[in-house]
Write an enzyme that holds these catalytic residues in place. Structure first.
Site, PDB file in Angstrom:
ATOM      1  CB  SER A 101       0.450   5.600  -4.740  1.00  0.00           C
ATOM      2  OG  SER A 101       1.697   5.000  -4.489  1.00  0.00           O
ATOM      3  CD  GLU A 140       5.075   1.122  -4.550  1.00  0.00           C
ATOM      4  OE1 GLU A 140       4.887   0.059  -5.171  1.00  0.00           O
ATOM      5  OE2 GLU A 140       6.167   1.426  -4.035  1.00  0.00           O
ATOM      6  CE1 TYR A 162      -1.447   2.207  -0.908  1.00  0.00           C
ATOM      7  CE2 TYR A 162       0.449   2.161  -2.377  1.00  0.00           C
ATOM      8  CZ  TYR A 162      -0.436   2.865  -1.588  1.00  0.00           C
ATOM      9  OH  TYR A 162      -0.325   4.234  -1.485  1.00  0.00           O
TER      10      TYR A 162
END
Length: 339
Positions: free
Chosen positions: A131, A133, A155
């Site tokens: 990801s 992120e 996460y």
């Protein structure tokens, strides 16, 4: 005989699009779903109702990334040629409330799956859903496959572990493991708690006079938003290469949440400022301010590049939610009239 693929997280946005994509290519598709008291397979309904898809080639199995023995049994039964690990606790804001669960499924779950593959000696090709992120507080703009990670949520931390354990197993055991570092990718199948879908769904309700306000967090956060239906092709292309590697999948454009609001509400003829309310509950403890990916490697090696850009993506999502709500209301009215 076609290839056999196993998808974790098949009931999610990406999983459903990937299942359709693989079925069209003649794959036998197996998916892992979690046991629940309600049906959670609605995104796969089109496969069973559209004669275009060979639904007999789709097989669903109950399982969970927290259950190593169950994963081993399933791998032994399915013997997949390709594995796409899309399952995760994928909501960033929720990960702050449930950091242990997020870590167990998103990080350790990937390690369990890789270790099952290794111990069984499966000659399978493995895709890990990494990801954007992971870049968090970005070290450079735009972000590439070599940009250092600076995760800003449980996460993202879990995804960093899953990303590196995938690389570690590739380098340690010669496994064909790829990671796709996907930047934000949206669609009408996006979960309703994710900001883009939250906006387009609320817009439909506001337009129909069924909702007055939309409560959101940080409107200044900038993201690289693409179309999920296109991004699953990049996943597949990674596993068709001669050598395993990692790729950034992105559009190379960045837009703020405020810009998404402007485009969506403007498309519907409304001024978003009359309806949107700042709500502290939706602000993250640590924010990711700007993400923008450089997909040059994916273009050069995989031959992949995005076709749907920001404005078209927003309009696809607005149109879908408008149509869905109109159909629902028509159904209600019809039912009430008949009764």
């Amino acid at each position: 005989m076609g290839k056999r693929a196993l998808i974790t997280g098949i009931t999610g946005q990406d999983g459903s699009y990937l299942a359709e994509f693989l079925l069209e290519k003649g794959y036998e598709v197996h998916g892992i779903i979690r046991r629940a008291s309600t049906f959670n397979t609605s995104r796969l309904d089109g496969i069973y109702t559209d004669p275009h898809f060979p639904s007999t080639q789709l097989h669903l199995h109950y399982g969970d990334l927290s259950d190593a023995s169950g994963l081993a049994s399933l791998l032994r039964e399915v013997q997949p040629d390709e594995i796409y690990n899309l399952a995760a606790q994928s909501h960033v804001r929720v990960s702050f409330d449930s950091p242990e669960y997020t870590t167990d499924v998103t990080a350790t779950g990937t390690a369990r799956l890789l270790e099952c593959i290794r111990r069984m000696g499966l000659q399978t090709r493995f895709y890990q859903a990494s990801s954007s992120e992971m870049f968090g507080k970005v070290r450079e703009i735009p972000q590439t496959e070599l940009t250092p990670f600076y995760p800003r949520s449980p996460y993202a931390c879990a995804k960093v572990y899953a990303h590196w354990i995938t690389i570690n197993y590739r380098e340690s055991y010669g496994m064909f493991n790829c990671s796709g570092i996907l930047f934000n990718h949206e669609s009408p199948r996006r979960g309703e708690t994710f900001v883009t879908r939250k906006i387009t769904r609320a817009l439909a309700y506001i337009k129909h006079g069924l909702q007055d306000k939309l409560y959101l967090g940080n409107l200044d956060a900038k993201r690289d938003w693409g179309y999920a239906k296109e991004y699953v092709e990049a996943m597949w292309l990674m596993l068709q290469q001669e050598n395993a590697d990692d790729y950034v999948i992105a559009t190379g454009e960045t837009h703020s949440v405020g810009e998404f609001l402007e485009e969506a509400f403007g498309y519907a003829g409304l001024d978003w400022r009359k309806y949107v309310v700042d709500d502290p509950r939706y602000h993250r403890p640590a924010e990711v301010d700007l993400l923008i990916g450089n997909p040059a490697k994916a273009k050069n090696v995989l031959g992949w590049e995005p076709k749907v850009k920001f404005k078209e993506l927003v309009r696809i999502m607005v149109d879908a939610d408008m149509t869905q709500l109109t159909d629902q209301l028509s159904g209600k009215i019809k039912t009430q009239h008949e009764s």
